[in-house]
Design a protein around this motif. Structure first.
Motif, PDB file in Angstrom:
ATOM      1  N   PRO A  65      19.494  27.218   7.242  1.00 15.84           N
ATOM      2  CA  PRO A  65      18.831  27.151   8.570  1.00 15.84           C
ATOM      3  C   PRO A  65      17.824  26.369   9.020  1.00 15.84           C
ATOM      4  O   PRO A  65      17.284  26.126  10.046  1.00 15.84           O
ATOM      5  CB  PRO A  65      18.561  28.800   8.236  1.00 15.84           C
ATOM      6  CG  PRO A  65      18.076  28.916   6.838  1.00 15.84           C
ATOM      7  CD  PRO A  65      19.371  28.023   6.191  1.00 15.84           C
ATOM      8  N   LEU A  66      17.429  25.586   7.935  1.00 13.56           N
ATOM      9  CA  LEU A  66      16.357  24.513   8.128  1.00 13.56           C
ATOM     10  C   LEU A  66      16.984  23.215   8.424  1.00 13.56           C
ATOM     11  O   LEU A  66      16.226  22.242   8.688  1.00 13.56           O
ATOM     12  CB  LEU A  66      15.266  24.324   6.903  1.00 13.56           C
ATOM     13  CG  LEU A  66      14.785  25.613   6.519  1.00 13.56           C
ATOM     14  CD1 LEU A  66      13.701  25.180   5.079  1.00 13.56           C
ATOM     15  CD2 LEU A  66      13.614  26.084   7.572  1.00 13.56           C
ATOM     16  N   ALA A  67      18.444  23.100   8.334  1.00 13.45           N
ATOM     17  CA  ALA A  67      19.114  21.796   8.436  1.00 13.45           C
ATOM     18  C   ALA A  67      18.691  20.626   7.643  1.00 13.45           C
ATOM     19  O   ALA A  67      18.706  19.552   7.786  1.00 13.45           O
ATOM     20  CB  ALA A  67      19.051  21.350   9.847  1.00 13.45           C
ATOM     21  N   LEU A  68      18.105  20.958   6.371  1.00 12.97           N
ATOM     22  CA  LEU A  68      17.781  20.096   5.532  1.00 12.97           C
ATOM     23  C   LEU A  68      18.630  20.011   4.314  1.00 12.97           C
ATOM     24  O   LEU A  68      18.859  18.812   3.750  1.00 12.97           O
ATOM     25  CB  LEU A  68      16.222  20.600   5.130  1.00 12.97           C
ATOM     26  CG  LEU A  68      15.218  20.636   6.176  1.00 12.97           C
ATOM     27  CD1 LEU A  68      13.962  21.026   5.671  1.00 12.97           C
ATOM     28  CD2 LEU A  68      15.092  19.064   6.704  1.00 12.97           C
ATOM     29  N   ALA A  69      18.846  20.962   3.436  1.00 16.96           N
ATOM     30  CA  ALA A  69      19.651  20.957   2.418  1.00 16.96           C
ATOM     31  C   ALA A  69      21.194  20.713   2.855  1.00 16.96           C
ATOM     32  O   ALA A  69      21.816  21.385   3.526  1.00 16.96           O
ATOM     33  CB  ALA A  69      19.623  22.297   1.700  1.00 16.96           C
ATOM     34  N   PRO A  70      21.567  19.567   2.209  1.00 11.92           N
ATOM     35  CA  PRO A  70      23.051  19.408   2.400  1.00 11.92           C
ATOM     36  C   PRO A  70      24.180  20.683   1.919  1.00 11.92           C
ATOM     37  O   PRO A  70      24.043  20.834   0.828  1.00 11.92           O
ATOM     38  CB  PRO A  70      23.485  18.179   1.559  1.00 11.92           C
ATOM     39  CG  PRO A  70      22.085  17.699   1.154  1.00 11.92           C
ATOM     40  CD  PRO A  70      21.122  18.658   0.964  1.00 11.92           C
ATOM     41  N   THR A  71      24.841  21.256   2.900  1.00 11.02           N
ATOM     42  CA  THR A  71      25.477  22.562   2.582  1.00 11.02           C
ATOM     43  C   THR A  71      26.910  22.205   3.183  1.00 11.02           C
ATOM     44  O   THR A  71      27.825  21.916   2.212  1.00 11.02           O
ATOM     45  CB  THR A  71      24.708  23.732   3.047  1.00 11.02           C
ATOM     46  OG1 THR A  71      24.339  23.375   4.473  1.00 11.02           O
ATOM     47  CG2 THR A  71      23.878  23.904   2.119  1.00 11.02           C
ATOM     48  N   SER A  72      27.050  22.338   4.345  1.00 13.56           N
ATOM     49  CA  SER A  72      28.585  22.465   5.133  1.00 13.56           C
ATOM     50  C   SER A  72      28.732  20.679   4.684  1.00 13.56           C
ATOM     51  O   SER A  72      30.019  20.663   4.880  1.00 13.56           O
ATOM     52  CB  SER A  72      28.148  22.451   6.765  1.00 13.56           C
ATOM     53  OG  SER A  72      27.700  23.810   6.787  1.00 13.56           O
ATOM     54  N   SER A  73      27.900  19.871   4.976  1.00 14.77           N
ATOM     55  CA  SER A  73      28.197  18.326   4.921  1.00 14.77           C
ATOM     56  C   SER A  73      28.835  18.054   3.639  1.00 14.77           C
ATOM     57  O   SER A  73      29.891  17.415   3.395  1.00 14.77           O
ATOM     58  CB  SER A  73      27.072  17.449   5.029  1.00 14.77           C
ATOM     59  OG  SER A  73      25.874  17.680   4.255  1.00 14.77           O
ATOM     60  N   THR A  74      28.466  18.637   2.538  1.00 11.54           N
ATOM     61  CA  THR A  74      28.887  18.419   1.077  1.00 11.54           C
ATOM     62  C   THR A  74      30.261  19.207   0.910  1.00 11.54           C
ATOM     63  O   THR A  74      31.141  18.711   0.204  1.00 11.54           O
ATOM     64  CB  THR A  74      27.922  18.904  -0.006  1.00 11.54           C
ATOM     65  OG1 THR A  74      27.304  20.070   0.184  1.00 11.54           O
ATOM     66  CG2 THR A  74      26.838  17.771  -0.143  1.00 11.54           C
ATOM     67  N   THR A  75      30.320  20.622   1.374  1.00  6.86           N
ATOM     68  CA  THR A  75      31.561  21.311   1.396  1.00  6.86           C
ATOM     69  C   THR A  75      32.621  20.444   2.071  1.00  6.86           C
ATOM     70  O   THR A  75      33.828  20.360   1.454  1.00  6.86           O
ATOM     71  CB  THR A  75      31.282  22.667   2.068  1.00  6.86           C
ATOM     72  OG1 THR A  75      30.401  23.250   1.425  1.00  6.86           O
ATOM     73  CG2 THR A  75      32.735  23.507   2.086  1.00  6.86           C
TER      74      THR A  75
END
Length: 334
Positions: free
Chosen positions: A159-169
């Motif tokens: 939610p902070l758009a900081l941790a790579p999440t969707s992009s790494t997936t």
């Protein structure tokens, strides 16, 4: 130093689950967006990997590096020789691991990773083809690549758009898509997979033969047809397989006597364990298996016929081995 936990509230179960579902929803949308963009660039990347006389060298920094490692492992286990090189270490000598025939797959969501950009001139001079996987088609890496795979996502699950999440997936899924496309193009089979995973469950099931797990030689329980039931029991007790083969002078199979047969013999008033010949009470047409069969076939045969042991015979029906369900369990075939 601030606590990583909020000092004000403790979220309840439903709100935690709702946060998790939102993350899933965002990542599902991201994967759908990337899948919709698979086009000629994806096919071109696959062709480069299929046609190379070398390996696929995967590289990336930080979280992209973790994904690159996984992609290299998946490619290598599905028929495409691949390995991971840390871009920081590459600049300090590990570039020597990369030969001119290799294809380089570089991951960086920004497409501006300094450690990778530093390597590009050297790789180009060496003649390596470069496939980049970034979230910015206008980035330096994308422009310098022979093929660019766009893994940009509408939003990160963080939610902070900081941790790579969707992009790494999305990057990981793109790597899986490459591996699957290459696997199918190469005609890679389950047997091929097993050969590169000999310690895994599939490897054991597809590579382990009866001869690898059976008892052989003097360890095979066997008596002649004139032996008494009590003599057969001594042989069964000595060899501890819960059965004994009954064989002729050439070790050709005549029958089988098992623990189950013993229970039936004890219920038969006409059977004297000390005088009754084993040929009278043996099973005359027992289930057997060929020595060249796979161990998993023995497991399937035992399960289908509700038996716990098998004799192993050659083409002339000579007994060459024996095994029971415990041997298959120890070999982790079942």
């Amino acid at each position: 130093m601030p606590s990583p936990r909020s000092p004000h509230t403790t979220p309840d179960t439903s709100s935690l689950a709702a946060s998790g579902r939102r993350a899933f929803a965002v990542e599902i949308d991201a994967l759908a967006a990337v899948a919709d963009r698979l086009d000629g660039e994806f096919s071109a990347a696959c062709r480069l990997m299929l046609e190379t006389r070398g390996r696929v060298v995967c590289t990336g920094m930080g979280k992209s590096g973790h994904i690159a490692r996984k992609i290299a492992a998946t490619l290598a286990s599905t028929g495409t020789p691949a390995f991971y090189v840390h871009p920081g270490e590459a600049a300090h000598g590990d570039l020597g691991m990369i030969i001119d025939a290799d294809v380089v797959l570089a991951l960086s969501y920004s497409g501006e990773s300094d450690e990778i950009l530093l390597l590009l001139p050297v790789l180009k001079r060496q003649g390596n083809k470069l496939i980049s996987m970034t979230g910015r088609p206008q980035s330096s890496m994308a422009r310098e690549s022979d093929v660019h795979l766009d893994v940009s996502v509408p939003a990160e699950a963080c939610p902070l758009a900081l941790a790579p999440t969707s992009s790494t997936t999305a990057s990981l899924a793109m790597g899986d898509a490459l591996a699957v496309a290459l696997l199918e193009a190469r005609g890679f089979t389950a047997d091929d997979f097993a050969r590169s995973h000999p310690a895994g469950a599939l490897g054991r099931r597809l590579l382990l033969h009866i001869t690898d797990v059976m008892h052989a030689g003097d360890d095979v329980p066997a008596v002649g047809p004139d032996a008494t039931v009590s003599e057969a029991l001594v042989e069964m007790s000595r060899k501890r397989l819960g059965m004994t083969a009954v064989v002729d002078a050439e070790r050709r199979l005549l029958g089988l006597y098992t623990d189950g047969d013993l229970r039936r013999s004890l219920d038969d008033a006409d059977v004297d364990l000390r005088t009754t010949p084993i040929a009278r009470v043996m099973t005359k047409a027992p289930r057997t298996i060929d020595a060249g069969a796979l161990a998993v076939e023995a497991a399937q045969l035992m399960e289908a016929h509700k038996i716990s042991g098998l004799l192993v015979v050659d083409a002339e029906q000579r007994v060459v081995g024996a095994l029971n369900i415990h041997d298959l369990l120890r070999a982790r075939v079942v």
